[in-house]
Design a protein around this motif. Structure first.
Motif, PDB file in Angstrom:
ATOM      1  N   GLU A   1       1.344 -41.319  10.968  1.00  0.00           N
ATOM      2  CA  GLU A   1      -0.133 -41.485  10.931  1.00  0.00           C
ATOM      3  C   GLU A   1      -0.837 -40.184  10.579  1.00  0.00           C
ATOM      4  O   GLU A   1      -1.861 -40.173   9.888  1.00  0.00           O
ATOM      5  CB  GLU A   1      -0.646 -41.940  12.312  1.00  0.00           C
ATOM      6  N   LYS A   2      -0.284 -39.059  11.065  1.00  0.00           N
ATOM      7  CA  LYS A   2      -0.953 -37.767  10.881  1.00  0.00           C
ATOM      8  C   LYS A   2      -0.994 -37.301   9.425  1.00  0.00           C
ATOM      9  O   LYS A   2      -1.622 -36.277   9.130  1.00  0.00           O
ATOM     10  CB  LYS A   2      -0.253 -36.697  11.733  1.00  0.00           C
ATOM     11  N   SER A   3      -0.337 -38.017   8.549  1.00  0.00           N
ATOM     12  CA  SER A   3      -0.332 -37.606   7.126  1.00  0.00           C
ATOM     13  C   SER A   3      -1.726 -37.602   6.507  1.00  0.00           C
ATOM     14  O   SER A   3      -1.939 -37.009   5.451  1.00  0.00           O
ATOM     15  CB  SER A   3       0.561 -38.528   6.299  1.00  0.00           C
ATOM     16  N   THR A   4      -2.692 -38.292   7.156  1.00  0.00           N
ATOM     17  CA  THR A   4      -4.052 -38.274   6.621  1.00  0.00           C
ATOM     18  C   THR A   4      -4.711 -36.908   6.833  1.00  0.00           C
ATOM     19  O   THR A   4      -5.721 -36.606   6.212  1.00  0.00           O
ATOM     20  CB  THR A   4      -4.925 -39.354   7.311  1.00  0.00           C
ATOM     21  N   ASP A   5      -4.132 -36.090   7.736  1.00  0.00           N
ATOM     22  CA  ASP A   5      -4.696 -34.759   8.022  1.00  0.00           C
ATOM     23  C   ASP A   5      -4.101 -33.732   7.052  1.00  0.00           C
ATOM     24  O   ASP A   5      -2.891 -33.489   7.072  1.00  0.00           O
ATOM     25  CB  ASP A   5      -4.350 -34.399   9.481  1.00  0.00           C
ATOM     26  N   PRO A   6      -4.951 -33.101   6.208  1.00  0.00           N
ATOM     27  CA  PRO A   6      -4.423 -32.164   5.212  1.00  0.00           C
ATOM     28  C   PRO A   6      -3.675 -30.986   5.852  1.00  0.00           C
ATOM     29  O   PRO A   6      -2.807 -30.400   5.213  1.00  0.00           O
ATOM     30  CB  PRO A   6      -5.662 -31.651   4.480  1.00  0.00           C
TER      31      PRO A   6
ATOM     32  N   LYS B   1       4.428 -30.281   0.157  1.00  0.00           N
ATOM     33  CA  LYS B   1       3.857 -29.348  -0.820  1.00  0.00           C
ATOM     34  C   LYS B   1       4.891 -28.306  -1.253  1.00  0.00           C
ATOM     35  O   LYS B   1       5.062 -28.038  -2.441  1.00  0.00           O
ATOM     36  CB  LYS B   1       2.656 -28.645  -0.174  1.00  0.00           C
ATOM     37  N   ASN B   2       5.606 -27.753  -0.267  1.00  0.00           N
ATOM     38  CA  ASN B   2       6.638 -26.751  -0.580  1.00  0.00           C
ATOM     39  C   ASN B   2       7.734 -27.328  -1.444  1.00  0.00           C
ATOM     40  O   ASN B   2       8.208 -26.692  -2.387  1.00  0.00           O
ATOM     41  CB  ASN B   2       7.300 -26.217   0.708  1.00  0.00           C
ATOM     42  N   GLN B   3       8.132 -28.539  -1.109  1.00  0.00           N
ATOM     43  CA  GLN B   3       9.225 -29.159  -1.862  1.00  0.00           C
ATOM     44  C   GLN B   3       8.766 -29.468  -3.291  1.00  0.00           C
ATOM     45  O   GLN B   3       9.496 -29.228  -4.251  1.00  0.00           O
ATOM     46  CB  GLN B   3       9.694 -30.413  -1.107  1.00  0.00           C
ATOM     47  N   LEU B   4       7.534 -29.969  -3.443  1.00  0.00           N
ATOM     48  CA  LEU B   4       7.013 -30.242  -4.794  1.00  0.00           C
ATOM     49  C   LEU B   4       6.943 -28.949  -5.601  1.00  0.00           C
ATOM     50  O   LEU B   4       7.331 -28.929  -6.781  1.00  0.00           O
ATOM     51  CB  LEU B   4       5.606 -30.855  -4.712  1.00  0.00           C
TER      52      LEU B   4
ATOM     53  N   GLY C   1      -0.112 -46.940   2.262  1.00  0.00           N
ATOM     54  CA  GLY C   1      -0.896 -46.030   1.419  1.00  0.00           C
ATOM     55  C   GLY C   1      -1.539 -44.898   2.200  1.00  0.00           C
ATOM     56  O   GLY C   1      -2.335 -44.132   1.663  1.00  0.00           O
ATOM     57  N   HIS C   2      -1.177 -44.772   3.507  1.00  0.00           N
ATOM     58  CA  HIS C   2      -1.832 -43.792   4.393  1.00  0.00           C
ATOM     59  C   HIS C   2      -1.711 -42.353   3.888  1.00  0.00           C
ATOM     60  O   HIS C   2      -2.579 -41.541   4.153  1.00  0.00           O
ATOM     61  CB  HIS C   2      -1.221 -43.896   5.794  1.00  0.00           C
ATOM     62  N   ALA C   3      -0.607 -42.032   3.182  1.00  0.00           N
ATOM     63  CA  ALA C   3      -0.407 -40.646   2.734  1.00  0.00           C
ATOM     64  C   ALA C   3      -0.811 -40.451   1.272  1.00  0.00           C
ATOM     65  O   ALA C   3      -0.624 -39.375   0.707  1.00  0.00           O
ATOM     66  CB  ALA C   3       1.047 -40.236   2.943  1.00  0.00           C
ATOM     67  N   ALA C   4      -1.377 -41.507   0.673  1.00  0.00           N
ATOM     68  CA  ALA C   4      -1.666 -41.445  -0.775  1.00  0.00           C
ATOM     69  C   ALA C   4      -2.683 -40.360  -1.103  1.00  0.00           C
ATOM     70  O   ALA C   4      -2.557 -39.654  -2.111  1.00  0.00           O
ATOM     71  CB  ALA C   4      -2.161 -42.805  -1.268  1.00  0.00           C
ATOM     72  N   GLU C   5      -3.684 -40.213  -0.238  1.00  0.00           N
ATOM     73  CA  GLU C   5      -4.711 -39.223  -0.531  1.00  0.00           C
ATOM     74  C   GLU C   5      -4.125 -37.807  -0.497  1.00  0.00           C
ATOM     75  O   GLU C   5      -4.309 -37.018  -1.427  1.00  0.00           O
ATOM     76  CB  GLU C   5      -5.874 -39.352   0.451  1.00  0.00           C
ATOM     77  N   SER C   6      -3.396 -37.488   0.576  1.00  0.00           N
ATOM     78  CA  SER C   6      -2.794 -36.156   0.693  1.00  0.00           C
ATOM     79  C   SER C   6      -1.853 -35.872  -0.470  1.00  0.00           C
ATOM     80  O   SER C   6      -1.869 -34.785  -1.049  1.00  0.00           O
ATOM     81  CB  SER C   6      -2.003 -36.039   2.003  1.00  0.00           C
ATOM     82  N   VAL C   7      -1.014 -36.844  -0.794  1.00  0.00           N
ATOM     83  CA  VAL C   7       0.027 -36.594  -1.797  1.00  0.00           C
ATOM     84  C   VAL C   7      -0.547 -36.545  -3.222  1.00  0.00           C
ATOM     85  O   VAL C   7      -0.150 -35.697  -4.020  1.00  0.00           O
ATOM     86  CB  VAL C   7       1.172 -37.630  -1.649  1.00  0.00           C
ATOM     87  N   THR C   8      -1.502 -37.427  -3.535  1.00  0.00           N
ATOM     88  CA  THR C   8      -2.080 -37.356  -4.890  1.00  0.00           C
ATOM     89  C   THR C   8      -2.866 -36.049  -5.070  1.00  0.00           C
ATOM     90  O   THR C   8      -2.888 -35.487  -6.160  1.00  0.00           O
ATOM     91  CB  THR C   8      -2.989 -38.566  -5.228  1.00  0.00           C
TER      92      THR C   8
END
Ligand code: KYN
Length: 312
Positions: free
Chosen positions: A289-294, A303-306, A111-118
């Motif tokens: 791990e770095k996915s937590t960094d916006p 973001k670009n792909q979305l 769930g490490h990237a959940a915050e960035s992605v949501t």
């Protein structure tokens, strides 16, 4: 070039580049030996702690359903669903498949990237699966494929499915497409982010990774995305609306670089949409791990792909 010629060209044996003796092959397939931030003895433990703690934070701060059962195939066929503030029928779905050589880790690191992605407006799903040796690798592949059947039925109107797999998870993400019918309608956009992945399993058979996997060379071929039987299915399922984003860490081993590059070239030569990105100043572990960094590059890529999919 016809597809079989392309497959033969890139699915060569992993000879050359001094991968010849088994000690060296073991080192090539030990990601902890190639990172420079921490010692090989400490980096895996640190990675698991970092990912578990980021997942705990996500579970406590984001509206989520955890431990949702997706199949009867095994006790760990459970997934976690994290929701963005606004959910509509079409909300894109982003799925994360953890790594750990098919024998370590769980949805508790997923769930490490959940915050960035949501925050980007997508639904985030972290999936669990059973591990070797309690199940075989082909059972894991079947479990992950079942997870996508479940996701497909749970979100039938989504505008796009994004699948990120790390390490062994990149292999599993790719194998989702190695089915006759992968349950996604042919025009549904699918993006595969294959991060520090393994696509030709043959070299693994000769390493200590195989102690728990117990793959024969025939099993390794049958489970390799680059094997002709699998690649033809991946190709057939990918032609219309799939894009691969192959990601590799600067400090991944030469063998991991070679795996990503050969798979990218194979996709490219057959006309499947794909990109290749090397992440500077990262290793096999902090590349996720770095996915937590916006401000992390990986988040810009997502973001670009979305946004390119939602504006189509
Ligand atoms: N890919 C991973 C993802 C998560 C946790 C461990 C790994 C490893 O590869 C560990 C390997 N046994 C190593 O020593 O580098």
């Amino acid at each position: 070039m016809d597809i079989l010629t392309v497959i033969e060209k890139y699915y060569t044996k992993h000879k050359s580049q001094s991968l010849d003796d088994s000690a060296n092959l073991d080192k090539q397939y030990s990601p902890s030996q190639w990172a420079t931030r921490l010692t090989p003895e400490t980096i895996v433990g640190n990675h698991v702690e970092t990912m578990v703690s980021a997942t705990k934070n996500a579970r406590s701060s984001i509206n989520c359903e955890t431990g949702v059962k997706y199949s009867d195939l095994g006790p760990n066929c459970l997934l976690d669903i994290y929701k963005p503030e606004e959910v509509t029928k079409g909300t894109p779905v982003f799925v994360y498949i953890h790594g750990g050589y098919w024998q370590e880790c769980s949805r508790d690191v997923s769930g490490h990237a959940a915050e960035s992605v949501t925050k980007m407006g997508a639904i985030y799903v972290g999936i669990g699966y059973d591990l070797c040796p309690s199940v075989s690798m082909s059972e894991i592949v079947a479990q992950v494929q079942a997870a996508f059947q479940f996701i497909r039925h749970k979100f039938p109107y989504t505008v796009g499915i994004h699948i990120m797999g790390h390490s062994a998870g990149a292999h599993l993400a790719t194998m989702v497409l190695a089915q006759h019918s992968h349950d996604f309608p042919s025009l549904l956009p699918v993006t595969i982010y294959a991060v520090s992945g393994i696509f030709d399993l043959r070299p693994i058979v000769e390493t200590s990774v195989n102690n728990a996997l117990k793959l024969t060379i025939d099993d390794a071929e049958a489970m390799s995305p680059m094997d002709p039987t699998n690649f033809k299915k991946i190709y057939a399922n990918s032609r219309q609306s799939t894009r691969f984003i192959i990601c590799i860490a600067e400090n991944d081993s030469p063998a991991f670089h070679d795996q990503s590059l050969r798979f990218y070239e194979m996709l490219n030569a057959t006309g499947v949409r794909c990109d290749f990105i090397e992440f500077e100043n990262t290793d096999h572990f902090n590349i996720v791990e770095k996915s937590t960094d916006p401000n992390y590059l990986m988040n810009d890529v997502i973001k670009n792909q979305l946004s390119s999919l939602s504006s189509n």
